[in-house]
Design a protein around this motif. Structure first.
Motif, PDB file in Angstrom:
ATOM      1  N   ILE A  16      44.713  -0.963  -0.390  1.00  0.00           N
ATOM      2  CA  ILE A  16      44.534  -1.451  -1.769  1.00  0.00           C
ATOM      3  C   ILE A  16      43.295  -0.797  -2.383  1.00  0.00           C
ATOM      4  O   ILE A  16      43.313  -0.320  -3.504  1.00  0.00           O
ATOM      5  CB  ILE A  16      44.370  -2.996  -1.778  1.00  0.00           C
ATOM      6  CG1 ILE A  16      45.617  -3.674  -1.219  1.00  0.00           C
ATOM      7  CG2 ILE A  16      44.054  -3.491  -3.196  1.00  0.00           C
ATOM      8  CD1 ILE A  16      45.447  -5.162  -0.940  1.00  0.00           C
ATOM      9  N   ARG A  17      42.211  -0.762  -1.587  1.00  0.00           N
ATOM     10  CA  ARG A  17      40.940  -0.265  -2.126  1.00  0.00           C
ATOM     11  C   ARG A  17      40.945   1.271  -2.199  1.00  0.00           C
ATOM     12  O   ARG A  17      41.313   1.956  -1.236  1.00  0.00           O
ATOM     13  CB  ARG A  17      39.754  -0.765  -1.290  1.00  0.00           C
ATOM     14  CG  ARG A  17      39.580  -0.051   0.039  1.00  0.00           C
ATOM     15  CD  ARG A  17      38.392  -0.548   0.853  1.00  0.00           C
ATOM     16  NE  ARG A  17      37.104  -0.193   0.332  1.00  0.00           N
ATOM     17  CZ  ARG A  17      36.018  -0.007   1.105  1.00  0.00           C
ATOM     18  NH1 ARG A  17      36.077  -0.174   2.418  1.00  0.00           N
ATOM     19  NH2 ARG A  17      34.865   0.293   0.564  1.00  0.00           N
ATOM     20  N   GLU A  18      40.556   1.783  -3.325  1.00  0.00           N
ATOM     21  CA  GLU A  18      40.313   3.222  -3.519  1.00  0.00           C
ATOM     22  C   GLU A  18      41.164   4.130  -2.620  1.00  0.00           C
ATOM     23  O   GLU A  18      40.625   4.848  -1.766  1.00  0.00           O
ATOM     24  CB  GLU A  18      38.820   3.507  -3.267  1.00  0.00           C
ATOM     25  CG  GLU A  18      37.900   2.709  -4.171  1.00  0.00           C
ATOM     26  CD  GLU A  18      36.441   2.975  -3.883  1.00  0.00           C
ATOM     27  OE1 GLU A  18      35.897   3.911  -4.500  1.00  0.00           O
ATOM     28  OE2 GLU A  18      35.848   2.265  -3.049  1.00  0.00           O
ATOM     29  N   ILE A  73      32.456   0.809  16.013  1.00  0.00           N
ATOM     30  CA  ILE A  73      32.078   0.016  14.840  1.00  0.00           C
ATOM     31  C   ILE A  73      32.100   0.841  13.562  1.00  0.00           C
ATOM     32  O   ILE A  73      31.542   1.938  13.509  1.00  0.00           O
ATOM     33  CB  ILE A  73      30.694  -0.667  15.041  1.00  0.00           C
ATOM     34  CG1 ILE A  73      30.362  -1.586  13.848  1.00  0.00           C
ATOM     35  CG2 ILE A  73      29.581   0.351  15.308  1.00  0.00           C
ATOM     36  CD1 ILE A  73      29.269  -2.597  14.124  1.00  0.00           C
ATOM     37  N   ASN A  74      32.810   0.303  12.549  1.00  0.00           N
ATOM     38  CA  ASN A  74      32.706   0.797  11.179  1.00  0.00           C
ATOM     39  C   ASN A  74      32.102  -0.356  10.386  1.00  0.00           C
ATOM     40  O   ASN A  74      32.819  -1.290  10.010  1.00  0.00           O
ATOM     41  CB  ASN A  74      34.082   1.185  10.614  1.00  0.00           C
ATOM     42  CG  ASN A  74      33.963   1.711   9.191  1.00  0.00           C
ATOM     43  OD1 ASN A  74      32.905   1.596   8.556  1.00  0.00           O
ATOM     44  ND2 ASN A  74      35.050   2.278   8.675  1.00  0.00           N
ATOM     45  N   PRO A  75      30.796  -0.303  10.138  1.00  0.00           N
ATOM     46  CA  PRO A  75      30.151  -1.438   9.474  1.00  0.00           C
ATOM     47  C   PRO A  75      30.370  -1.492   7.963  1.00  0.00           C
ATOM     48  O   PRO A  75      29.769  -2.333   7.286  1.00  0.00           O
ATOM     49  CB  PRO A  75      28.656  -1.236   9.786  1.00  0.00           C
ATOM     50  CG  PRO A  75      28.579  -0.098  10.761  1.00  0.00           C
ATOM     51  CD  PRO A  75      29.817   0.705  10.574  1.00  0.00           C
ATOM     52  N   THR A  79      26.598  -0.481   6.871  1.00  0.00           N
ATOM     53  CA  THR A  79      26.060   0.733   7.502  1.00  0.00           C
ATOM     54  C   THR A  79      24.708   1.087   6.887  1.00  0.00           C
ATOM     55  O   THR A  79      23.760   1.440   7.592  1.00  0.00           O
ATOM     56  CB  THR A  79      27.008   1.933   7.228  1.00  0.00           C
ATOM     57  OG1 THR A  79      28.315   1.599   7.659  1.00  0.00           O
ATOM     58  CG2 THR A  79      26.526   3.203   7.902  1.00  0.00           C
ATOM     59  N   HIS A  80      24.681   0.987   5.532  1.00  0.00           N
ATOM     60  CA  HIS A  80      23.574   1.558   4.768  1.00  0.00           C
ATOM     61  C   HIS A  80      22.460   0.552   4.483  1.00  0.00           C
ATOM     62  O   HIS A  80      21.490   0.893   3.813  1.00  0.00           O
ATOM     63  CB  HIS A  80      24.128   2.128   3.450  1.00  0.00           C
ATOM     64  CG  HIS A  80      25.422   2.865   3.616  1.00  0.00           C
ATOM     65  ND1 HIS A  80      25.535   3.991   4.411  1.00  0.00           N
ATOM     66  CD2 HIS A  80      26.686   2.612   3.148  1.00  0.00           C
ATOM     67  CE1 HIS A  80      26.802   4.409   4.395  1.00  0.00           C
ATOM     68  NE2 HIS A  80      27.515   3.582   3.640  1.00  0.00           N
ATOM     69  N   THR A  81      22.638  -0.688   4.970  1.00  0.00           N
ATOM     70  CA  THR A  81      21.654  -1.729   4.623  1.00  0.00           C
ATOM     71  C   THR A  81      21.182  -2.566   5.808  1.00  0.00           C
ATOM     72  O   THR A  81      20.161  -3.232   5.706  1.00  0.00           O
ATOM     73  CB  THR A  81      22.259  -2.729   3.610  1.00  0.00           C
ATOM     74  OG1 THR A  81      23.406  -3.360   4.213  1.00  0.00           O
ATOM     75  CG2 THR A  81      22.658  -2.059   2.305  1.00  0.00           C
TER      76      THR A  81
HETATM   77  C1  DQA Z   1      32.991   3.441   5.029  1.00  0.00           C
HETATM   78  C2  DQA Z   1      31.954   4.173   4.167  1.00  0.00           C
HETATM   79  C3  DQA Z   1      30.971   3.188   3.575  1.00  0.00           C
HETATM   80  O1  DQA Z   1      30.019   3.875   2.781  1.00  0.00           O
HETATM   81  C4  DQA Z   1      31.700   2.196   2.692  1.00  0.00           C
HETATM   82  O2  DQA Z   1      30.793   1.243   2.177  1.00  0.00           O
HETATM   83  C5  DQA Z   1      32.836   1.526   3.390  1.00  0.00           C
HETATM   84  C6  DQA Z   1      33.689   2.334   4.265  1.00  0.00           C
HETATM   85  C7  DQA Z   1      34.086   4.402   5.563  1.00  0.00           C
HETATM   86  O3  DQA Z   1      34.804   3.973   6.471  1.00  0.00           O
HETATM   87  O4  DQA Z   1      34.226   5.514   5.063  1.00  0.00           O
HETATM   88  O5  DQA Z   1      33.115   0.357   3.176  1.00  0.00           O
HETATM   89  O6  DQA Z   1      32.328   2.890   6.166  1.00  0.00           O
END
Ligand code: DQA
Length: 149
Positions: A16-18, A73-75, A79-81
């Motif tokens: 759904i998202r982008e 892990i895919n945070p 990830t960035h915070t």
């Molecule tokens: C993501 C990349 C992140 O910057 C983004 O906030 C996501 C998905 C990725 O799988 O490409 O939610 O982790």
């Protein structure tokens, strides 16, 4: 061998998202792909997802008590915070690989820091769902080398 796959916020919205960035396939499609791969390899896998930072910390801590051998892990945006996720990974000291579906290094400046990368022994990005498969294979190799499983 037992591996935990953790997905962070908004990854439940895959499909759904982008879609131009993350593709058309859903979170359930991702889980099926991971489970099929692990079944073929004889790896026990648990896939979990949360939109909440504290729940993700709890999942990482629980991996220690449930004796998982490795974490993928895919945070998501955390990830960035999130220093909390980094500290949780350091606390449990379980080998971990970071995955991103998109090629984060080609995206906005605010995505250029990853706190978990200070712990994870490898980062795989820009390979779509295949990145999770690669992460599992890399993790399996590492765990076998360490003689943990
Ligand atoms: C993501 C990349 C992140 O910057 C983004 O906030 C996501 C998905 C990725 O799988 O490409 O939610 O982790």
């Amino acid at each position: 061998m037992k591996i935990l796959v953790i997905n962070g916020p908004n990854l439940n919205m895959l499909g759904i998202r982008e879609p131009a960035i993350y593709g058309d396939a859903t979170y359930d499609d991702l889980v099926s792909k991971i489970v099929n791969h692990c079944t073929e390899k004889g790896i026990d896998v648990v896939c979990s997802q949360s939109n909440h930072e504290g729940e993700l910390v709890d999942m990482i801590q629980q991996a220690y008590f449930d004796k998982f051998d490795g974490i993928v892990i895919n945070p998501g945006a955390y990830t960035h915070t999130s220093v909390a996720l980094l500290d949780a990974l350091k606390s449990v000291n379980i080998p971990a690989v970071e995955v991103h579906i998109s090629k984060v290094s080609d995206r906005e400046a605010f995505r250029q820091i990853s706190y978990v990368s200070y712990y994870c022994f490898e980062t795989i990005m820009g390979k779509g769902f295949d990145g999770y498969i690669e992460a599992i294979d890399v993790l399996e190799k590492k765990i076998k080398e360490q003689g943990n499983s």
